[in-house]
Scaffold this active site. Structure first.
Site, PDB file in Angstrom:
ATOM      1  N   LYS A 184       0.845  -1.207   0.000  1.00 21.06           N
ATOM      2  CA  LYS A 184       0.000   0.000   0.000  1.00 21.06           C
ATOM      3  C   LYS A 184       0.878   1.254   0.000  1.00 21.06           C
ATOM      4  CE  LYS A 184      -3.649   2.435   2.365  1.00 21.06           C
ATOM      5  NZ  LYS A 184      -4.705   2.485   3.336  1.00 21.06           N
ATOM      6  N   GLU A 190      10.481  -4.860   4.492  1.00 22.35           N
ATOM      7  CA  GLU A 190      10.574  -6.269   4.080  1.00 22.35           C
ATOM      8  C   GLU A 190      10.281  -6.419   2.586  1.00 22.35           C
ATOM      9  OE1 GLU A 190       8.894  -5.053   6.631  1.00 22.35           O
ATOM     10  OE2 GLU A 190       8.724  -6.462   8.305  1.00 22.35           O
ATOM     11  N   GLY A 243      -4.963  -1.760   4.566  1.00 17.73           N
ATOM     12  CA  GLY A 243      -4.145  -2.902   4.140  1.00 17.73           C
ATOM     13  C   GLY A 243      -4.821  -4.239   4.393  1.00 17.73           C
ATOM     14  N   ARG A 244      -5.315  -4.447   5.609  1.00 19.00           N
ATOM     15  CA  ARG A 244      -5.892  -5.754   5.939  1.00 19.00           C
ATOM     16  C   ARG A 244      -7.291  -5.937   5.351  1.00 19.00           C
ATOM     17  NH1 ARG A 244      -4.864  -2.447   9.952  1.00 19.00           N
ATOM     18  NH2 ARG A 244      -6.520  -1.621  11.266  1.00 19.00           N
ATOM     19  N   GLU A 329      -5.004  -6.636  14.508  1.00 15.85           N
ATOM     20  CA  GLU A 329      -4.487  -5.328  14.092  1.00 15.85           C
ATOM     21  C   GLU A 329      -5.610  -4.295  14.104  1.00 15.85           C
ATOM     22  OE1 GLU A 329      -0.950  -4.812  11.320  1.00 15.85           O
ATOM     23  OE2 GLU A 329      -2.558  -4.182   9.996  1.00 15.85           O
ATOM     24  N   HIS A 360      -5.643 -33.456  18.225  1.00 16.96           N
ATOM     25  CA  HIS A 360      -4.586 -34.283  18.814  1.00 16.96           C
ATOM     26  C   HIS A 360      -3.452 -33.434  19.364  1.00 16.96           C
ATOM     27  CE1 HIS A 360      -6.515 -37.886  17.190  1.00 16.96           C
ATOM     28  NE2 HIS A 360      -6.879 -37.070  16.215  1.00 16.96           N
ATOM     29  N   LYS A 470       9.077  -0.725  14.296  1.00 15.17           N
ATOM     30  CA  LYS A 470       9.660  -0.397  12.984  1.00 15.17           C
ATOM     31  C   LYS A 470      10.639   0.761  13.136  1.00 15.17           C
ATOM     32  CE  LYS A 470       5.560  -1.267  10.108  1.00 15.17           C
ATOM     33  NZ  LYS A 470       4.596  -0.607   9.235  1.00 15.17           N
TER      34      LYS A 470
HETATM   35  O1  F6P Z   1       2.997  -3.208   9.772  1.00 16.34           O
HETATM   36  C1  F6P Z   1       1.628  -3.261   9.582  1.00 16.34           C
HETATM   37  C2  F6P Z   1       1.218  -2.889   8.189  1.00 16.34           C
HETATM   38  O2  F6P Z   1       1.180  -1.517   8.045  1.00 16.34           O
HETATM   39  C3  F6P Z   1      -0.122  -3.527   7.846  1.00 16.34           C
HETATM   40  O3  F6P Z   1      -1.180  -2.793   8.283  1.00 16.34           O
HETATM   41  C4  F6P Z   1      -0.033  -3.655   6.373  1.00 16.34           C
HETATM   42  O4  F6P Z   1      -0.954  -4.573   5.900  1.00 16.34           O
HETATM   43  C5  F6P Z   1       1.406  -4.120   6.233  1.00 16.34           C
HETATM   44  O5  F6P Z   1       2.110  -3.399   7.216  1.00 16.34           O
HETATM   45  C6  F6P Z   1       2.008  -3.910   4.885  1.00 16.34           C
HETATM   46  O6  F6P Z   1       2.035  -2.572   4.521  1.00 16.34           O
HETATM   47  P1  F6P Z   1       2.207  -2.145   3.032  1.00 16.34           P
HETATM   48  O7  F6P Z   1       1.078  -2.712   2.255  1.00 16.34           O
HETATM   49  O8  F6P Z   1       2.196  -0.648   3.027  1.00 16.34           O
HETATM   50  O9  F6P Z   1       3.525  -2.680   2.548  1.00 16.34           O
END
Ligand code: F6P
Length: 500
Positions: A184, A190, A243-244, A329, A360, A470
């Site tokens: 987003k 990452e 995002g979610r 979240e 189990h 972060k």
């Molecule tokens: O660290 C949380 C977050 O901001 C989430 O809300 C989001 O889905 C994820 O990181 C990834 O963010 P982006 O889509 O901006 O890479």
């Protein structure tokens, strides 16, 4: 405490067996059939009085008004000054937002058509790079629906651990891989690192123009172009889509590519049907709202800190992970919209797994442990495999037996062999697992999360809690030496030497 919450507390904790006896219509009243899914809340402790009291809590918190505000594009994410328009991505929102989403979907479809027509050369593999909401939704949906039918090999890479990328590309040919970068913000550490390493892999694999193999999915198209992606291959979505909550937007690109456009559209139509149910069904017959009442009852009246979700369908094995982000979240917060303390437990810790494996492993605690854990069973009537029907019969029998056993318990003179029973469960039974029902199921969970937030008075659409860690990581990365505690300093010295 409001009078309505006091009435919820007074509604009591009668045992489930007594509730079934005292309320002969309980099963019908607490079962909702919607969009090919049966939601059975009858094996929870929600009594007639409790339900009536929760309806008053919902009225007091203006659930109807806040729901309408969300659907009509008002600024419901007040801390970030934004609307929350994921429903517009499936046609349920203000006419302007729906029109804007439709235009973006058309662009996405055109790009998919071009890829299918081999405008970018042969594509056999999709390497989707993203994290959190930019990965969990596509990963879950493709895993659930694409087992037999996926038109491409898809791998979703999220973790910054290089082992994740390595595993994903192990069987991929760089010359027929499409690299999808989903973010987003297009700044997430990452994702950017994984994307750069994937580009290096393409290049080392002999792809002459690796940037020509990239599609970017983002609400920050300028950043994607700055990164080097051609703007014709940047699929934007609105920053009013969280995002979610974003798999319905261009973040769903790998879903549409892997499963076909029709499946993606049907997924969104299924979600839209659940949106309409949430928006218009009466409170007492509204599946997401009833689920939120159950959630609040166990968190706020019975003090349960967790909720367990077990998918009795291998295809839904990623559901617990998906729900962890969606619910924790969104509602893992301690303050209300106005910044005041929330004053009661908010989101439960969501955990779970698949049945029958979990039986189990963790069910011992559910049946006899000291924690009261509300359990959610999710199962499908139609099997998703070609093995003998006996597999599916056993799967369903076990699912139903666990719910019955949790509730019934069994007395014994031997305390080790005694089961207290009266342990609650909700059963969510899908007629079949197809794009329409999965869309409806996902929207059910989204709207339940929203309903919980309204009952608590919190904002489910921001996530400031993830920022501090972060920030600390980037200051370490930048070589700054913030005043860390002795334990952290020692760990850094051990890993990176004196320099840190
Ligand atoms: O660290 C949380 C977050 O901001 C989430 O809300 C989001 O889905 C994820 O990181 C990834 O963010 P982006 O889509 O901006 O890479």
């Amino acid at each position: 405490m409001s009078e309505a919450w006091a009435a919820v507390e007074r509604s009591g904790t009668a045992p489930l067996a007594e509730l079934f006896q005292a309320e002969p219509d309980r099963l019908d009243r607490l079962t909702v059939e919607e969009s090919g899914i049966r939601f059975d809340f009858s094996k929870t402790h929600l009594s007639t009085d409790g339900l009536a009291a929760f309806v008053r809590v919902a009225e007091g918190m203006d659930l109807a008004g806040r729901r309408e505000a969300m659907f009509t594009g008002a600024i419901v994410n007040t801390t970030e000054g934004r609307a929350a328009e994921h429903s517009a991505e499936r046609g349920q929102g203000s006419p302007e937002s729906v029109a804007r989403a439709n235009v973006l979907h058309s662009r996405m479809r055109a790009l998919i058509d071009a890829i299918e027509a081999e405008a970018f050369g042969p594509v056999r593999h999709i390497l989707h790079i993203g994290i959190g909401g930019s990965a969990l939704g596509p990963d879950f949906v493709i895993d659930a629906l694409g087992r037999d039918s996926a038109r491409y090999d898809c791998a979703v890479v999220s973790n910054v651990d290089g082992a994740a990328l390595e595993e994903a590309i192990a069987g991929f040919d760089p010359h027929s891989t499409l690299l999808v970068i989903a973010s987003k913000t297009f700044t997430t550490l990452e994702t950017m690192l994984n994307a750069r390493s994937a580009i290096a892999w393409l290049s080392e694999g002999g792809v002459a123009d690796p940037y020509g193999r990239i599609v970017a999915l983002t609400a920050n198209p300028e950043k994607a172009v700055e990164f080097g992606v051609d703007e014709t291959r940047v699929l934007p979505f609105s920053d009013t889509v969280g995002g979610r909550y974003s798999l319905w937007s261009s973040i769903g690109f790998p879903i549409a590519l892997a499963l076909g456009w029709e499946a993606f559209e049907t997924l969104r139509e299924g979600a839209a049907a659940m949106d309409r149910h949430f928006r218009y069904a009466p409170t007492e017959r509204n599946a997401p709202v009833l689920a939120a009442f159950v959630d609040r009852y166990y968190a706020n009246i019975r003090g349960c800190q967790t909720r367990a979700v077990f998918a009795y369908d291998e295809r839904l094995r990623l559901l617990p992970a998906y729900l962890q982000q969606l619910e924790m979240e969104s509602n893992g917060k301690s303050v209300r919209l106005d910044g005041s303390p929330v004053g009661r437990a908010a989101a439960a810790v969501v955990w779970g797994g698949v049945g029958t494996d979990a039986q189990h492993a963790v069910f011992q605690l559910l049946h006899q442990g000291t924690h009261l854990v509300p359990v959610e069973f999710v199962a499908t009537l139609e099997s998703g495999h070609h093995q003998s029907e006996e597999h599916h019969r056993q799967l369903l029998i076990n699912c139903f037996a666990q719910g019955a056993a949790l509730m019934a318990g069994k007395a014994s003179d031997d305390p080790h062999r005694s089961y207290p029973g009266d342990r609650p469960s909700t059963t969510i039974l899908l007629d079949r697992l197809d794009p329409a029902t999965l869309g409806a199921l996902l929207a059910f969970y989204e709207q339940r999360t929203f309903a919980n937030a309204v009952l608590l008075g919190i904002n489910p659409f921001d996530q400031f809690g993830v920022e501090l860690g972060k920030e600390m990581a980037s200051s370490i990365d930048a070589g700054e030496a913030p005043d860390f505690d002795p334990s952290t300093r020692a760990l850094m010295e051990r890993a990176f030497g004196e320099e840190g």
